[in-house]
Design a protein around this motif. Structure first.
Motif, PDB file in Angstrom:
ATOM      1  N   ALA A 193       3.491   0.546   7.307  1.00 39.59           N
ATOM      2  CA  ALA A 193       2.336   0.217   6.486  1.00 39.59           C
ATOM      3  C   ALA A 193       2.107  -1.280   6.525  1.00 39.59           C
ATOM      4  CB  ALA A 193       2.538   0.674   5.047  1.00 39.59           C
ATOM      5  N   VAL A 194       0.885  -1.683   6.847  1.00 40.63           N
ATOM      6  CA  VAL A 194       0.480  -3.077   6.727  1.00 40.63           C
ATOM      7  C   VAL A 194       0.164  -3.335   5.256  1.00 40.63           C
ATOM      8  CG1 VAL A 194      -1.250  -4.799   7.386  1.00 40.63           C
ATOM      9  CG2 VAL A 194      -0.431  -3.141   9.068  1.00 40.63           C
ATOM     10  N   VAL A 195       0.697  -4.422   4.715  1.00 41.40           N
ATOM     11  CA  VAL A 195       0.520  -4.754   3.294  1.00 41.40           C
ATOM     12  C   VAL A 195      -0.157  -6.119   3.201  1.00 41.40           C
ATOM     13  CG1 VAL A 195       1.637  -4.996   1.057  1.00 41.40           C
ATOM     14  CG2 VAL A 195       2.652  -3.494   2.785  1.00 41.40           C
ATOM     15  N   LEU A 196      -1.301  -6.171   2.528  1.00 38.12           N
ATOM     16  CA  LEU A 196      -2.091  -7.402   2.458  1.00 38.12           C
ATOM     17  C   LEU A 196      -2.210  -7.890   1.016  1.00 38.12           C
ATOM     18  CD1 LEU A 196      -5.048  -6.383   4.820  1.00 38.12           C
ATOM     19  CD2 LEU A 196      -3.015  -7.711   5.411  1.00 38.12           C
ATOM     20  N   THR A 217     -12.094 -14.917   5.821  1.00 41.48           N
ATOM     21  CA  THR A 217     -12.929 -14.254   6.823  1.00 41.48           C
ATOM     22  C   THR A 217     -13.259 -12.813   6.472  1.00 41.48           C
ATOM     23  OG1 THR A 217     -10.975 -13.638   8.102  1.00 41.48           O
ATOM     24  CG2 THR A 217     -12.076 -15.701   8.698  1.00 41.48           C
ATOM     25  N   GLU A 218     -12.760 -12.299   5.343  1.00 42.95           N
ATOM     26  CA  GLU A 218     -13.091 -10.952   4.879  1.00 42.95           C
ATOM     27  C   GLU A 218     -12.818  -9.873   5.939  1.00 42.95           C
ATOM     28  OE1 GLU A 218     -14.687 -10.082   1.572  1.00 42.95           O
ATOM     29  OE2 GLU A 218     -13.542 -11.925   1.307  1.00 42.95           O
ATOM     30  N   CYS A 219     -11.832 -10.136   6.792  1.00 43.55           N
ATOM     31  CA  CYS A 219     -11.453  -9.182   7.851  1.00 43.55           C
ATOM     32  C   CYS A 219     -12.641  -8.812   8.735  1.00 43.55           C
ATOM     33  CB  CYS A 219     -10.809  -7.942   7.259  1.00 43.55           C
ATOM     34  SG  CYS A 219      -9.221  -8.304   6.452  1.00 43.55           S
ATOM     35  N   GLY A 229      -3.538  -2.928   0.253  1.00 42.17           N
ATOM     36  CA  GLY A 229      -3.726  -4.303  -0.181  1.00 42.17           C
ATOM     37  C   GLY A 229      -4.334  -4.373  -1.562  1.00 42.17           C
ATOM     38  N   ASN A 230      -4.307  -5.559  -2.152  1.00 40.94           N
ATOM     39  CA  ASN A 230      -4.911  -5.778  -3.462  1.00 40.94           C
ATOM     40  C   ASN A 230      -6.051  -6.774  -3.357  1.00 40.94           C
ATOM     41  OD1 ASN A 230      -2.235  -7.604  -3.353  1.00 40.94           O
ATOM     42  ND2 ASN A 230      -3.789  -8.708  -4.550  1.00 40.94           N
ATOM     43  N   SER A 231      -7.085  -6.567  -4.157  1.00 40.36           N
ATOM     44  CA  SER A 231      -8.241  -7.465  -4.216  1.00 40.36           C
ATOM     45  C   SER A 231      -8.872  -7.618  -2.828  1.00 40.36           C
ATOM     46  CB  SER A 231      -7.814  -8.815  -4.804  1.00 40.36           C
ATOM     47  OG  SER A 231      -8.934  -9.606  -5.103  1.00 40.36           O
ATOM     48  N   THR A 232      -8.940  -8.827  -2.283  1.00 42.29           N
ATOM     49  CA  THR A 232      -9.474  -8.998  -0.929  1.00 42.29           C
ATOM     50  C   THR A 232      -8.678  -8.173   0.069  1.00 42.29           C
ATOM     51  OG1 THR A 232     -10.267 -11.231  -1.421  1.00 42.29           O
ATOM     52  CG2 THR A 232      -9.964 -10.671   0.899  1.00 42.29           C
ATOM     53  N   GLY A 233      -7.359  -8.136  -0.096  1.00 40.37           N
ATOM     54  CA  GLY A 233      -6.535  -7.307   0.769  1.00 40.37           C
ATOM     55  C   GLY A 233      -6.855  -5.832   0.627  1.00 40.37           C
ATOM     56  N   GLY A 234      -7.242  -5.404  -0.579  1.00 37.36           N
ATOM     57  CA  GLY A 234      -7.644  -4.017  -0.787  1.00 37.36           C
ATOM     58  C   GLY A 234      -8.943  -3.691  -0.077  1.00 37.36           C
ATOM     59  N   TYR A 235      -9.914  -4.612  -0.163  1.00 39.30           N
ATOM     60  CA  TYR A 235     -11.155  -4.423   0.596  1.00 39.30           C
ATOM     61  C   TYR A 235     -10.854  -4.308   2.083  1.00 39.30           C
ATOM     62  CZ  TYR A 235     -15.219  -5.868   3.298  1.00 39.30           C
ATOM     63  OH  TYR A 235     -16.209  -5.929   4.262  1.00 39.30           O
ATOM     64  N   GLY A 289      -6.707   0.744  -1.453  1.00 34.48           N
ATOM     65  CA  GLY A 289      -7.322  -0.451  -2.019  1.00 34.48           C
ATOM     66  C   GLY A 289      -6.998  -0.579  -3.497  1.00 34.48           C
ATOM     67  N   LEU A 290      -6.119  -1.518  -3.858  1.00 33.75           N
ATOM     68  CA  LEU A 290      -5.787  -1.790  -5.250  1.00 33.75           C
ATOM     69  C   LEU A 290      -6.766  -2.833  -5.781  1.00 33.75           C
ATOM     70  CD1 LEU A 290      -1.892  -2.190  -4.883  1.00 33.75           C
ATOM     71  CD2 LEU A 290      -3.192  -0.091  -5.264  1.00 33.75           C
ATOM     72  N   SER A 291      -7.570  -2.454  -6.763  1.00 29.14           N
ATOM     73  CA  SER A 291      -8.591  -3.356  -7.320  1.00 29.14           C
ATOM     74  C   SER A 291      -9.498  -3.909  -6.227  1.00 29.14           C
ATOM     75  CB  SER A 291      -7.929  -4.520  -8.076  1.00 29.14           C
ATOM     76  OG  SER A 291      -7.109  -4.057  -9.115  1.00 29.14           O
ATOM     77  N   ALA A 292      -9.842  -3.070  -5.283  1.00 25.88           N
ATOM     78  CA  ALA A 292     -10.663  -3.512  -4.159  1.00 25.88           C
ATOM     79  C   ALA A 292     -12.123  -3.677  -4.576  1.00 25.88           C
ATOM     80  CB  ALA A 292     -10.569  -2.499  -3.020  1.00 25.88           C
ATOM     81  N   TYR A 293     -12.837  -4.490  -3.836  1.00 23.17           N
ATOM     82  CA  TYR A 293     -14.300  -4.467  -3.897  1.00 23.17           C
ATOM     83  C   TYR A 293     -14.782  -3.835  -2.602  1.00 23.17           C
ATOM     84  CZ  TYR A 293     -13.407  -8.970  -1.537  1.00 23.17           C
ATOM     85  OH  TYR A 293     -12.944  -9.962  -0.706  1.00 23.17           O
TER      86      TYR A 293
END
Length: 370
Positions: free
Chosen positions: A152-155, A202-204, A242-248, A266-270
């Protein structure tokens, strides 16, 4: 002693208490007139206030890990260290090995697992990024020497550091405990921040003429890992969280690349790429790419693969409740979606620490080791 060391925090608290006591005891002596007495009062008040500020700041940093080290706090560059594992042509270099924090047992990898600090060199993206790899104890045991493991990639969020995932959010120790207790299978965790071209967010996105961040996460990173470790190369072997930006980013990568990842959390993702001074011009006028970076638009207009998604929010404290409900409503077969909705919880580490254990259990149930 490191910035996040409990000893540093304890020393700061002790200093604040001693200075407070000294102020109370010496104040009558310094209550006289004269420059020396005034200077003494000002000095004691200033020292006491600074020590209290330092203690509170260190306590807050230890809880939320805004900064991972003294160098991070003062904006200094950190040397990447000495390469200890290196083979010609490899896309992943191990620069340090250590025992995971918060994991019981001795320093033997077969007992506690191991953390590798690595540098990943993107073959297609041209991006080099530091990361941490958690290898579970099963990886080192003789009876599992021919076994492959899911990964699992974790961001983390923006502008967080990868150390947040180890210390503040405690991914390795949580994964260790869950596998030990039989709640999930042993997994390899690849932990890094989504900011692969700091300080730019860079928002991936594959920015035209700029960092090809999506290519790095979707193609280069998995390849570098499965070339180095005993991890499969099929989508069922890979998840991303990921969480937040990482979740997005996690949801975006899993949504757009079901041929690489079978699950995204996505944890608390937008759900739409941010565009602000930290991102710069991400799309250079390409409206199609801007729409594609909107996950709700993508669910409506692009084919949905066989990916599974987990999204989290709270009824009070999070700003993504409506977006999360919309995301859940738009996921269609063959894709699947699950959710965690807390009664209350803000956009912070305390909330994510409540969500990570069930999220890792969910993720482990959707990945295959081979």
């Amino acid at each position: 002693m490191g910035l996040t060391s409990n000893k540093v925090l304890a020393l700061a608290v002790v200093a604040a208490v001693l200075l407070f006591v000294a102020t109370v005891r010496l104040w009558p002596r310094l209550a006289r007139r004269g420059a020396r007495a005034v200077a003494g009062r000002v000095g004691l008040l200033l020292a006491t206030q600074l020590s209290l500020f330092a203690a509170v700041g260190l306590a807050a940093n230890n809880s939320f890990l805004f900064y991972g080290s003294w160098a991070d706090l003062f904006g200094q560059q950190q040397d990447m260290g000495v390469v200890v594992d290196h083979a010609e042509g490899t896309h992943l270099r191990v620069v340090e090995k250590r025992k995971p924090e918060g994991v019981p047992g001795g320093a033997r990898p077969a007992t506690s697992g191991q953390i590798h600090k690595v540098v990943v060199s993107g073959e297609r993206s041209g991006i080099d990024s530091p990361a941490y790899v958690y290898l579970p104890p099963e990886y080192f045991r003789a009876e599992h020497r021919d076994r492959t493991f899911p990964a699992a990639v974790v961001l983390t969020g923006y502008p967080g550091t990868a150390e947040n995932l180890l210390k503040g959010l405690k991914y390795p120790s949580t994964a260790f405990e869950q596998a030990r207790d039989g709640r999930t299978q042993p997994m390899i965790l690849v932990m890094l921040r989504p900011t692969v071209a700091p300080p730019r967010d860079t928002e991936c996105v594959d920015v035209p003429g700029g960092p090809r961040t999506e290519t790095f996460f979707a193609e280069d990173l998995p390849k570098a890992v499965y070339e180095t470790y005993r991890v499969g190369s099929k989508p069922r072997n890979w998840g991303i969280i990921g969480n937040s930006t990482g979740g997005y980013c996690a949801l975006k990568i899993a949504l757009h690349h079901p041929d690489r990842f079978s699950a995204g959390v996505g944890l608390s993702a937008y759900y739409k790429a941010a565009e602000d001074p930290t991102t710069g011009d991400l799309f250079h006028g390409d409206d199609r790419e801007r729409k594609r970076a909107d996950l709700l638009w993508s669910l409506d207009h692009l084919p949905q693969g066989r990916s599974s998604f987990l999204v989290t929010t709270s009824r009070q404290g999070e700003g993504n409740l409506k977006g999360t409900q919309a995301f859940v409503g738009k996921v269609k077969a063959p894709a699947r979606v699950s959710s965690i909705v807390l009664d209350s919880g803000g956009h912070n580490f305390n909330t994510w620490r409540r969500e990570i254990p069930p999220a890792l259990e969910w993720l482990g149930g959707r990945l295959s080791p081979s």
